[in-house]
Design an enzyme around this catalytic site. Structure first.
Site, PDB file in Angstrom:
ATOM      1  N   GLY A   5     -32.688  14.220  27.192  1.00  0.00           N
ATOM      2  CA  GLY A   5     -32.737  13.750  28.575  1.00  0.00           C
ATOM      3  C   GLY A   5     -33.999  12.951  28.855  1.00  0.00           C
ATOM      4  N   SER A   9     -28.298  15.382  28.844  1.00  0.00           N
ATOM      5  CA  SER A   9     -28.895  15.971  27.645  1.00  0.00           C
ATOM      6  C   SER A   9     -27.967  17.066  27.116  1.00  0.00           C
ATOM      7  CB  SER A   9     -30.256  16.567  28.018  1.00  0.00           C
ATOM      8  OG  SER A   9     -30.813  17.224  26.911  1.00  0.00           O
ATOM      9  N   THR A  22     -30.356   4.907  12.679  1.00  0.00           N
ATOM     10  CA  THR A  22     -29.045   5.382  12.227  1.00  0.00           C
ATOM     11  C   THR A  22     -28.529   6.476  13.155  1.00  0.00           C
ATOM     12  OG1 THR A  22     -29.658   4.858   9.966  1.00  0.00           O
ATOM     13  CG2 THR A  22     -27.807   6.383  10.250  1.00  0.00           C
ATOM     14  N   CYS A  71     -40.765  23.229  30.990  1.00  0.00           N
ATOM     15  CA  CYS A  71     -41.814  22.298  30.554  1.00  0.00           C
ATOM     16  C   CYS A  71     -43.135  22.580  31.233  1.00  0.00           C
ATOM     17  CB  CYS A  71     -41.405  20.868  30.850  1.00  0.00           C
ATOM     18  SG  CYS A  71     -39.801  20.515  30.209  1.00  0.00           S
TER      19      CYS A  71
HETATM   20  N1  PLP Z   1     -34.312  16.169  33.542  1.00  0.00           N
HETATM   21  C1  PLP Z   1     -34.115  17.392  34.044  1.00  0.00           C
HETATM   22  C2  PLP Z   1     -33.680  17.544  35.467  1.00  0.00           C
HETATM   23  C3  PLP Z   1     -34.325  18.519  33.238  1.00  0.00           C
HETATM   24  O1  PLP Z   1     -34.140  19.742  33.750  1.00  0.00           O
HETATM   25  C4  PLP Z   1     -34.742  18.340  31.898  1.00  0.00           C
HETATM   26  C5  PLP Z   1     -35.023  19.497  31.032  1.00  0.00           C
HETATM   27  O2  PLP Z   1     -35.243  20.590  31.485  1.00  0.00           O
HETATM   28  C6  PLP Z   1     -34.915  17.030  31.434  1.00  0.00           C
HETATM   29  C7  PLP Z   1     -34.693  15.970  32.277  1.00  0.00           C
HETATM   30  C8  PLP Z   1     -35.378  16.762  30.039  1.00  0.00           C
HETATM   31  O3  PLP Z   1     -34.345  16.972  29.125  1.00  0.00           O
HETATM   32  P1  PLP Z   1     -34.693  17.122  27.562  1.00  0.00           P
HETATM   33  O4  PLP Z   1     -35.284  18.465  27.390  1.00  0.00           O
HETATM   34  O5  PLP Z   1     -33.373  16.975  26.885  1.00  0.00           O
HETATM   35  O6  PLP Z   1     -35.615  16.013  27.240  1.00  0.00           O
END
Ligand code: PLP
Length: 397
Positions: free
Chosen positions: A72, A201, A239, A327
């Site tokens: 994502g 994602s 790839t 995160c």
């Molecule tokens: N956007 C949102 C709203 C998310 O909750 C997250 C991940 O928690 C992401 C983007 C990022 O996704 P990824 O972990 O696949 O990079």
């Protein structure tokens, strides 16, 4: 001790049917899909089929509008940077104060690069200030990036209305929607949404980590972030990750079949958990009012106690939940989302997100409902804010 996993907004369990679909491409079918011999035809065909599935998942018009990415975060970066690098003369960008760090931190980097950035606020229910958004869009606005649903509260933003506002103010402004937290929870229909770019994602809807997708409508040109071969029509070199692409397509099919279950069963279990905690714990408050939310998420603030302590007590019982987003947890900073919503300071540090999935059972929820009041009571008794808690108890009785 069995595991009760209520952190599905952080990541999800890979569906065994997804693993099964991937296996041939992790073993015998290892050809590069760009090769021309017969052996490569099956890999090539699998990627084509998967692109078709993703086209349907997004309700896009054409398979060419789908780009496979690694996650994502990459989808968001590719969309936003890709549009800006195509429109170097425009220097104004808009997002919200409650985006995921993959958008928020990118916008902060853009600010340092000289872009004028506006961050739109939300009210105490987590709803976006649409009047503020409308006011900020100008002839110079290159892109607006707004999430479909918030990862911490589950609040859904009115994307169709937002795209109408954007396009009525400036037809050329591109609209990127981070749909990571709605995929597999509510339908995604890029045509109805009126968005130019939409990211998802795989690991949020029971595919493995390391695969994502970006929808880019045929009128939107992107400068690629990764330069190299001709893959993804020259928009992302490298790839193709055939097994993961196949896995995400299988997960997308399964997710579509499961949407009704999410809207009914998953929502019923979420509502049961939420109602139970709010009824039995006097110092609990719902962060986000009775607004449109994804069916699997609830965010509850426990006043005058520490969220990390609650998580540790839950973990001792095999229950996984989270405070803030995956995160940002680990940092002591209170959630930027809850701060933007003006959640009282007394509740912000004690806020917990529970996020369910199709694997959550009634037994799981009953167990959490049973254990939560005693955990909170124990921590409340240890809180240094006894006078405040006594006053709150009287108020809520
Ligand atoms: N956007 C949102 C709203 C998310 O909750 C997250 C991940 O928690 C992401 C983007 C990022 O996704 P990824 O972990 O696949 O990079």
């Amino acid at each position: 001790m069995s595991l009760i996993y209520l952190d599905n907004n952080a990541t999800t369990k890979v569906d065994p049917q997804v693993v099964e679909a991937m296996m041939p491409f992790l073993t015998d079918e290892y050809a590069n899909p760009s090769s021309i011999y017969d052996f490569a035809k099956r890999s090539n065909h699998a990627v084509k089929e998967a692109r078709g599935v993703l086209k349907d998942f997004f309700n896009a018009e054409n398979e060419k509008e789908i780009i496979f990415t690694s996650c994502g975060s990459e989808s968001a970066n590719m969309a936003i940077r890709g549009v800006l690098n195509m429109n170097k003369n425009k220097r104004h960008v808009i997002t919200t104060k409650v985006e995921h760090p993959c958008v928020l931190n990118l916008y902060q980097a853009l600010e340092k690069e000289g872009y004028k950035v506006d961050y739109i606020g939300v009210n105490s229910n987590g709803e976006l200030d649409l009047a503020e958004l409308s006011e900020k869009i100008s002839d110079d606005t290159a892109i607006v990036s707004i999430m479909y649903a918030n990862n911490e509260t589950g609040v859904i933003f009115p994307i169709e209305k937002i795209s109408e506002i954007i396009k009525s103010k400036n037809k050329e402004t591109k609209f990127f929607v981070d749909a990571v937290q709605v995929s597999g929870k509510i339908p995604i229909d890029v045509q109805a949404m009126g968005a130019d770019l939409v990211g998802v994602s795989g690991h949020k809807f029971h595919a493995p980590k390391g695969i994502g997708a970006l929808y880019v409508n045929s009128k939107t040109l992107l400068k690629p972030l990764i330069i190299g071969g001709h893959q993804e029509r020259g928009r992302r070199a490298g790839t193709e990750n055939v097994p993961y692409i196949v896995g995400m397509a299988k997960a997308a099919e399964l997710a579509t079949d499961h949407l009704k279950y999410e809207a009914t069963e998953v929502k019923r279990l979420r509502d049961k958990l939420e109602a139970n905690i709010l009824k039995n714990v006097f110092n609990a408050r719902l962060n986000a009012g009775i607004v449109n939310r994804v069916p699997n998420t609830t965010n509850i603030g426990f006043e005058y106690i520490e969220g990390e302590l609650i998580l540790l007590h839950l973990s001792d019982l095999g229950i996984c939940a989270s405070s803030g987003s995956a995160c940002t947890s680990g940092s002591l900073e209170p959630s930027h989302v809850l701060r933007a919503m003006n959640v009282p300071f007394t509740a912000i540090h004690g806020s917990i997100r529970f996020s369910l999935s199709k694997y959550t059972t009634e037994k799981d929820i009953d167990y959490v409902c049973e254990k939560m009041p005693s955990i909170i009571e124990k921590l409340t008794n240890l809180s240094p804010f006894q006078d405040e808690l006594e006053a709150l108890k009287k108020l809520r009785q």
